[in-house]
Scaffold this active site. Structure first.
Site, short mmCIF file in Angstrom:
data_model
loop_
_atom_site.label_atom_id
_atom_site.label_comp_id
_atom_site.label_asym_id
_atom_site.label_seq_id
_atom_site.Cartn_x
_atom_site.Cartn_y
_atom_site.Cartn_z
CB THR A 128 40.87 30.48 42.35
OG1 THR A 128 40.51 30.36 41.35
CG2 THR A 128 42.04 31.38 42.43
CG ASP A 129 39.78 26.19 39.49
OD1 ASP A 129 39.68 27.46 39.47
OD2 ASP A 129 39.16 25.60 38.68
CD GLU A 130 40.70 31.86 37.19
OE1 GLU A 130 39.46 32.13 36.97
OE2 GLU A 130 41.71 32.69 36.79
CE1 TYR A 155 41.11 36.41 41.49
CE2 TYR A 155 41.19 34.55 40.02
CZ TYR A 155 40.83 35.03 41.33
OH TYR A 155 40.23 34.15 42.03
CE LYS A 159 42.07 34.15 45.67
NZ LYS A 159 41.57 34.97 46.69
P1 NAD Z 1 33.56 39.29 44.49
O1 NAD Z 1 34.22 40.22 43.64
O2 NAD Z 1 32.21 38.88 44.42
O3 NAD Z 1 33.73 39.76 46.24
C1 NAD Z 1 34.72 40.36 46.65
C2 NAD Z 1 34.40 41.12 48.15
O4 NAD Z 1 35.69 41.40 48.53
C3 NAD Z 1 33.48 42.26 47.60
O5 NAD Z 1 32.60 42.63 48.69
C4 NAD Z 1 34.46 43.48 47.91
O6 NAD Z 1 33.93 44.81 48.37
C5 NAD Z 1 35.59 42.88 48.81
N1 NAD Z 1 36.91 43.57 48.84
C6 NAD Z 1 37.51 44.09 47.78
N2 NAD Z 1 39.08 44.77 48.10
C7 NAD Z 1 38.66 44.59 49.67
C8 NAD Z 1 39.51 45.23 50.46
N3 NAD Z 1 40.63 45.96 50.19
N4 NAD Z 1 39.14 45.11 51.90
C9 NAD Z 1 38.00 44.51 52.23
N5 NAD Z 1 37.18 44.17 51.16
C10 NAD Z 1 37.52 44.16 49.95
O7 NAD Z 1 34.42 37.95 44.81
P2 NAD Z 1 33.74 36.48 44.76
O8 NAD Z 1 33.55 35.91 43.19
O9 NAD Z 1 32.91 36.38 45.75
O10 NAD Z 1 35.06 35.73 45.42
C11 NAD Z 1 35.38 35.54 46.61
C12 NAD Z 1 36.64 34.71 46.88
O11 NAD Z 1 36.71 33.81 46.46
C13 NAD Z 1 37.99 35.51 46.19
O12 NAD Z 1 39.11 35.45 46.96
C14 NAD Z 1 38.21 34.63 44.97
O13 NAD Z 1 39.64 34.79 44.55
C15 NAD Z 1 37.76 33.29 45.35
N6 NAD Z 1 37.02 32.35 44.44
C16 NAD Z 1 36.04 32.79 43.50
C17 NAD Z 1 35.58 32.02 42.50
C18 NAD Z 1 34.37 32.35 41.73
O14 NAD Z 1 34.26 31.48 40.97
N7 NAD Z 1 33.86 33.26 42.03
C19 NAD Z 1 36.03 30.61 42.70
C20 NAD Z 1 37.05 30.11 43.50
C21 NAD Z 1 37.70 31.08 44.21
O1 DAU Z 2 37.93 29.23 38.44
C1 DAU Z 2 37.60 29.92 39.43
C2 DAU Z 2 37.41 31.33 39.15
O2 DAU Z 2 36.28 31.45 38.28
C3 DAU Z 2 37.66 32.52 40.02
O3 DAU Z 2 38.90 32.37 40.86
C4 DAU Z 2 37.34 33.82 39.68
O4 DAU Z 2 37.41 34.68 40.67
C5 DAU Z 2 36.22 33.63 38.95
O5 DAU Z 2 35.96 34.94 38.34
C6 DAU Z 2 35.92 32.68 37.78
O6 DAU Z 2 37.23 32.96 36.64
P1 DAU Z 2 36.69 32.80 35.08
O7 DAU Z 2 37.56 33.89 34.52
O8 DAU Z 2 36.77 31.41 34.92
O9 DAU Z 2 35.25 33.21 35.12
P2 DAU Z 2 34.55 34.08 34.11
O10 DAU Z 2 32.87 34.00 34.35
O11 DAU Z 2 34.91 35.40 33.95
O12 DAU Z 2 34.59 33.53 32.72
C7 DAU Z 2 34.08 31.98 32.54
C8 DAU Z 2 34.37 31.53 31.27
O13 DAU Z 2 33.72 32.47 30.37
C9 DAU Z 2 36.10 31.81 30.76
O14 DAU Z 2 36.57 31.02 29.94
C10 DAU Z 2 35.87 33.45 29.81
C11 DAU Z 2 34.40 33.24 29.41
N1 DAU Z 2 33.70 34.47 29.18
C12 DAU Z 2 33.54 35.36 30.19
C13 DAU Z 2 33.14 36.38 29.98
C14 DAU Z 2 32.86 37.48 31.30
C15 DAU Z 2 33.30 34.76 27.83
O15 DAU Z 2 33.44 34.12 27.05
N2 DAU Z 2 32.62 36.05 27.67
C16 DAU Z 2 32.44 36.99 28.88
O16 DAU Z 2 31.89 38.01 28.51
#
Ligand code: NAD
Ligand code: DAU
Length: 339
Positions: A128-130, A155, A159
């Site tokens: 992730t970019d985070e 988190y 990562k």
């Molecule tokens: P998500 O939370 O929707 O899904 C995570 C999945 O992993 C779930 O199905 C969960 O059951 C499974 N899991 C959790 N613990 C486990 C374990 N111990 N063994 C096997 N499976 C397990 O997550 P997402 O948003 O789809 O993110 C997927 C990946 O992409 C993550 O690695 C996250 O860091 C990365 N990522 C997410 C975003 C975003 O915006 N959501 C952006 C960049 C990178």
């Molecule tokens: O940048 C990539 C990341 O994006 C991934 O690595 C993470 O897995 C994914 O969850 C996401 O992280 P963020 O923290 O950026 O996403 P989130 O949707 O939780 O929040 C987006 C922005 O909105 C953040 O600035 C926090 C804000 N927010 C979020 C929630 C849930 C609110 O203002 N209110 C809320 O209730």
């Protein structure tokens, strides 16, 4: 010729689930194994359209369980691993960091050991970019692959730790790896704890939308389909050992995102309610995607076309998110917010 076997971890989650469907449909010649523990974020109903296809297999397992993972790799001899499984929500990591270390760090290490021992040909680690921390508001500053890692939340620290382990397995054991670092995804099957699906589902129910602080934090939004295309490219063409940032220059403040959704759904901005800020809240993320573009990637969606497609999807799939928000998720929501 033997069919390539691809292990996708976390394929019952949001991005992993979209990637599983993309690959099963596009590559009938690959055997796709979806390995997932089925935590609160896992859901298999999303795979109804592919579960009977001959090239799709599901394995329920925990990536931290070395006694299951190593024998599985020895038996199946996977060619490729694409590793999504993780605890993914920043707010949950602030309340309960331990599980993030266990799943994201220990779990990744177990997979790396299994991949090394069974000579996997490519291990793509979805990061992730985070991990880069936060940017200031200067619109010309971006995260590049050389930006130092400065994670701010439990988190992102977990990562970043897993990224360093993945890198070390390349440097030390020559494991063929890539690390991808994508910006915020949105699209179908996004769990309603995250900003965009939370806003869409709550606005559709005429409920208040909690915006942290004053809503000036900026995220760089990418449609999940475009993320899947980038991962496919890295899997097939990524140079071993390289990191690729993925993003499409779609920076928006959180307030802009919430207002866009509210306007498109024809509702009132009065639904927005400012809430106490997230601890350690990163101000801005923005990706410089030139390296992945040079590999041949370009996004399909603009933010405008992607958010409309996503809103339409949530309108057409109420059964999917209504069953989530009426279950255990309600307890999480009540603990997290006081709306
Ligand atoms: P998500 O939370 O929707 O899904 C995570 C999945 O992993 C779930 O199905 C969960 O059951 C499974 N899991 C959790 N613990 C486990 C374990 N111990 N063994 C096997 N499976 C397990 O997550 P997402 O948003 O789809 O993110 C997927 C990946 O992409 C993550 O690695 C996250 O860091 C990365 N990522 C997410 C975003 C975003 O915006 N959501 C952006 C960049 C990178
Ligand atoms: O940048 C990539 C990341 O994006 C991934 O690595 C993470 O897995 C994914 O969850 C996401 O992280 P963020 O923290 O950026 O996403 P989130 O949707 O939780 O929040 C987006 C922005 O909105 C953040 O600035 C926090 C804000 N927010 C979020 C929630 C849930 C609110 O203002 N209110 C809320 O209730």
């Amino acid at each position: 010729m033997m069919r390539k076997k691809i292990l996708i971890t976390g394929g019952a989650g949001f991005i992993g689930g979209n990637f599983v469907q993309y690959m099963v449909n596009k590559y009938p010649e690959y055997e796709i194994y979806n390995l997932d523990l089925m935590t609160y974020a896992g859901d298999l109903t999303k795979h109804q359209s592919i579960e009977k296809m001959g090239n799709y297999h599901f394995v329920k397992a925990d990536i931290t369980d070395v006694d299951t993972i190593i024998p599985l790799f020895e038996k199946e001899k996977f060619d490729y691993v694409v590793h999504f499984a993780a605890e993914s929500h920043v707010d949950r990591s602030i309340k309960n960091p331990g599980i993030f270390v266990q799943t994201n760090v220990v779990g990744t290490h177990v997979l790396l050991e299994a991949a090394k021992e069974t000579k996997v040909q490519k291990f793509v680690h979805i990061s992730t970019d985070e991990v880069y921390g936060q940017l200031d508001l200067n619109p010309t500053s971006y995260f590049t692959e050389d930006t130092p890692l400065q994670p701010n939340s439990p988190y992102s620290a977990s990562k970043a730790s897993s990224d360093l382990l993945v890198r070390s397995y390349h440097e030390t054991y020559d494991l063929p790896i890539n690390i991808t670092r994508c910006s915020n995804n949105y699209g179908p099957f996004h769990f309603p704890e995250k900003l965009i699906p939370l806003t869409i589902t709550r606005v559709l129910n005429d409920q208040k939308v909690p915006i942290y602080g004053v809503g000036n934090h900026i995220r760089d939004w990418l449609h999940v389909y475009d993320h899947c295309k980038a991962i496919e490219l890295v899997l097939h063409k990524g140079i071993n050992g390289e990191v690729y940032n993925i993003g499409g220059h779609n920076e928006r403040t959180n307030l802009e995102v919430a207002k866009t959704i509210i306007h498109k759904l024809g509702k009132s901005e009065k639904l927005i309610e400012f809430a106490p800020d997230r601890l350690g809240h990163d101000l801005r993320y923005a990706i410089d995607p030139q390296k992945i573009e040079r590999l041949g990637w370009k996004p399909t969606y603009t933010f405008e076309s992607g958010i409309q497609q996503t809103i339409n999807w949530y309108l057409e799939h109420k059964y999917w998110w209504q069953k989530i928000i009426s279950g255990d998720y309600r307890n999480y929501f009540d603990r997290q917010y006081s709306l």
